[in-house]
Scaffold this motif. Structure first.
Motif, PDB file in Angstrom:
ATOM      1  N   LEU A  32      -6.734 -10.754   9.236  1.00 23.49           N
ATOM      2  CA  LEU A  32      -5.594 -11.377   8.235  1.00 23.49           C
ATOM      3  C   LEU A  32      -6.223 -11.607   6.844  1.00 23.49           C
ATOM      4  CD1 LEU A  32      -2.716 -12.281   7.191  1.00 23.49           C
ATOM      5  CD2 LEU A  32      -3.124 -14.460   8.496  1.00 23.49           C
ATOM      6  N   LEU A  33      -7.330 -12.348   7.050  1.00 18.57           N
ATOM      7  CA  LEU A  33      -8.160 -12.643   5.701  1.00 18.57           C
ATOM      8  C   LEU A  33      -8.691 -11.666   4.834  1.00 18.57           C
ATOM      9  CD1 LEU A  33      -9.699 -16.418   6.960  1.00 18.57           C
ATOM     10  CD2 LEU A  33      -7.641 -16.038   5.513  1.00 18.57           C
ATOM     11  N   GLN A  34      -9.260 -10.744   5.696  1.00 16.99           N
ATOM     12  CA  GLN A  34      -9.787  -9.596   4.981  1.00 16.99           C
ATOM     13  C   GLN A  34      -8.616  -8.809   4.256  1.00 16.99           C
ATOM     14  OE1 GLN A  34     -12.085  -7.649   8.096  1.00 16.99           O
ATOM     15  NE2 GLN A  34     -13.988  -8.579   7.552  1.00 16.99           N
ATOM     16  N   ALA A  35      -7.710  -8.671   4.936  1.00 17.65           N
ATOM     17  CA  ALA A  35      -6.561  -8.033   4.254  1.00 17.65           C
ATOM     18  C   ALA A  35      -6.004  -8.731   2.876  1.00 17.65           C
ATOM     19  CB  ALA A  35      -5.187  -7.945   5.271  1.00 17.65           C
ATOM     20  N   ARG A  36      -6.085 -10.029   3.166  1.00 13.92           N
ATOM     21  CA  ARG A  36      -5.546 -10.670   1.750  1.00 13.92           C
ATOM     22  C   ARG A  36      -6.501 -10.889   0.743  1.00 13.92           C
ATOM     23  NH1 ARG A  36      -1.226 -15.057   3.749  1.00 13.92           N
ATOM     24  NH2 ARG A  36       0.304 -13.809   4.790  1.00 13.92           N
ATOM     25  N   LEU A  41     -15.062 -10.547  -0.372  1.00 17.03           N
ATOM     26  CA  LEU A  41     -14.714 -11.875  -0.897  1.00 17.03           C
ATOM     27  C   LEU A  41     -15.033 -12.937   0.243  1.00 17.03           C
ATOM     28  CD1 LEU A  41     -11.715 -11.239  -3.076  1.00 17.03           C
ATOM     29  CD2 LEU A  41     -14.242 -11.240  -3.853  1.00 17.03           C
ATOM     30  N   MET A  42     -15.295 -12.664   1.285  1.00 12.15           N
ATOM     31  CA  MET A  42     -15.194 -13.533   2.558  1.00 12.15           C
ATOM     32  C   MET A  42     -16.154 -13.384   3.474  1.00 12.15           C
ATOM     33  SD  MET A  42     -12.217 -13.856   5.163  1.00 12.15           S
ATOM     34  CE  MET A  42     -12.618 -12.296   5.677  1.00 12.15           C
ATOM     35  N   HIS A  43     -16.724 -14.217   3.946  1.00  8.78           N
ATOM     36  CA  HIS A  43     -17.670 -14.387   5.137  1.00  8.78           C
ATOM     37  C   HIS A  43     -17.082 -14.910   6.127  1.00  8.78           C
ATOM     38  CE1 HIS A  43     -21.134 -14.273   8.007  1.00  8.78           C
ATOM     39  NE2 HIS A  43     -20.854 -15.466   8.100  1.00  8.78           N
ATOM     40  N   LEU A  44     -16.466 -14.554   7.557  1.00  5.01           N
ATOM     41  CA  LEU A  44     -16.225 -15.146   8.334  1.00  5.01           C
ATOM     42  C   LEU A  44     -16.890 -15.357   9.459  1.00  5.01           C
ATOM     43  CD1 LEU A  44     -13.302 -16.736   9.268  1.00  5.01           C
ATOM     44  CD2 LEU A  44     -12.545 -14.471  10.219  1.00  5.01           C
ATOM     45  N   GLY A  45     -17.317 -16.778  10.024  1.00  4.30           N
ATOM     46  CA  GLY A  45     -18.348 -16.886  11.044  1.00  4.30           C
ATOM     47  C   GLY A  45     -17.679 -17.603  12.176  1.00  4.30           C
ATOM     48  N   GLU A  46     -18.380 -17.669  13.304  1.00  7.38           N
ATOM     49  CA  GLU A  46     -17.737 -18.674  14.418  1.00  7.38           C
ATOM     50  C   GLU A  46     -18.959 -19.520  14.772  1.00  7.38           C
ATOM     51  OE1 GLU A  46     -16.468 -20.727  17.054  1.00  7.38           O
ATOM     52  OE2 GLU A  46     -14.818 -19.117  16.416  1.00  7.38           O
ATOM     53  N   PRO A  47     -18.832 -20.903  14.603  1.00  9.10           N
ATOM     54  CA  PRO A  47     -19.965 -21.946  14.703  1.00  9.10           C
ATOM     55  C   PRO A  47     -20.530 -21.639  16.182  1.00  9.10           C
ATOM     56  CG  PRO A  47     -18.020 -22.738  13.551  1.00  9.10           C
ATOM     57  CD  PRO A  47     -17.489 -21.524  13.940  1.00  9.10           C
TER      58      PRO A  47
END
Length: 367
Positions: A32-36, A41-47
């Motif tokens: 969802l975030l990558q589509a928007r 513009l975004m790096h999404l990580g899992e702690p």
């Protein structure tokens, strides 16, 4: 749920820390975030994955090795001198090696919490986390060792092969039948085996039972207690009897509460029973569904007792029934008013339990 926001390095971006309920939700959120926002513009990580990726434990050097003389003391000739001494004095191995502070934390991943049986390498993150907690609590060197062994006999053989290099073996995420085979195999060699579920979790559950009955105003000798799934409890049934409970009913894993002959004062549930319709008090203590560390004052966790049991086992090279019974009473007494157990990170908990294990003047020590 957003739990943290922080500015980026240049103040123009925002960093969000978001909790999700699992990998599927995390994957959907990423999409969802990558589509928007766009992938760039975004790096999404899992702690949890970021922490696991670094590895959670490491080795440290206990001796200097910077000069020629220091390196010589680690060379073949120096090793020969030590080996010759050990051949002459085989009982001095702990005095001239680091074995006395090493714990083999082993599992064949035959009974992993919430997952059941998994491939052996997949249990390594859980073993590393346990090693972190145990190292902090005991100061011992904890070596997480997943073992590819499909049967109790294979696991017992692997544990026996490893045992000479360790002061004790700690079993984790291991099926009770496999754990029993390891305990039997290592007993003749005198290597103590501390079973995370069969020993440590059983001690915590027995202590919680004692306090649950006390809060109800029922003396143990007058209480009617039902133990559901006792085959998963290791030494628990014996510890409950040693705590003074005279009426203990064992409920088979396949049986329901309607099979009980009469009312009970407390049900100790190791298998996830449904809530009783008559309102009977239930102590939830399934070792496959342990509580989070911040919620350990009302439900048992192996870490309530495991550090103290390992400390005692390494000092004396044994773990006795006396140790387990003493740990039950000491742990029950450490609970604050209104709680069944102390929190696993209560200051002084490990010291209090360890002191209780050595309170018997007839018990041998290492000093």
């Amino acid at each position: 749920m957003v739990v943290e926001t922080a500015p980026g390095p240049d103040g123009s971006l925002r960093r969000l820390t978001i909790d999700t309920d699992g990998p599927q939700t995390q994957r959907q959120l990423r999409t969802l975030l990558q589509a928007r926002l766009g992938a760039d513009l975004m790096h999404l990580g899992e702690p949890a994955l970021d922490v696991a990726a670094t590895g959670k434990v490491t080795q440290r050097l206990c001796v200097p090795a910077g000069t020629d003389r220091e390196r010589a003391l680690l060379d073949t000739e120096a090793d020969h001198l030590v080996i010759e001494r050990l051949l002459l004095e085989p009982d001095s191995i702990d005095a001239y090696t680091g074995r006395h502070r090493r714990i083999a934390l082993i599992s064949n991943a035959s009974d992993v919490a919430r997952h059941g049986r998994v491939p052996a390498p997949a249990v390594l993150p859980a073993l590393e986390s346990a090693a972190v907690h145990l190292r902090r609590a005991t100061g011992l060197d904890i070596h997480p060792l997943p073992i590819a062994a499909d049967t109790p006999k294979e696991l017992a053989a692997a544990a026996a092969a490893l045992a000479p290099g360790f002061a004790a073996v700690c079993l984790s995420q291991t099926h009770p039948a496999h754990a029993a085979a390891v305990r039997a195999a290592l007993k003749p060699a005198g290597t103590p085996v501390v079973d995370t579920n069969g020993h440590a979790h059983a001690v915590a559950t027995a202590a919680a039972t004692v306090n649950a009955l006390r809060y109800k105003g029922i003396p143990p000798h007058s209480a009617c207690v039902v133990l559901a799934g006792g085959n998963r409890g290791g030494d628990l049934s014996g510890l409950l009897l040693a705590a003074g409970i005279h009426s203990l009913t064992l409920l088979d894993s396949g049986a329901g509460l309607d099979s009980l002959a009469g009312p009970a004062d407390l049900i100790v549930d190791l298998i996830g029973l449904p809530e009783p319709s008559d309102g009977t008090l239930v102590l939830r203590a399934d070792p496959r569904d342990v509580p989070p560390l911040h919620a350990t004052t009302q439900r048992p966790h192996a870490l309530h007792a495991l550090p103290a049991l390992l400390t005692a086992a390494t000092r004396t090279r044994e773990l006795t029934g006396h140790d387990l019974r003493a740990a039950v009473w000491a742990l029950a007494q450490c609970a604050r008013p209104g709680t069944l157990l102390p929190a696993v990170d209560d200051p002084g908990l490990v010291q209090s339990l360890t002191s209780a294990l050595f309170a018997d003047p007839a018990r041998p020590t290492d000093g």
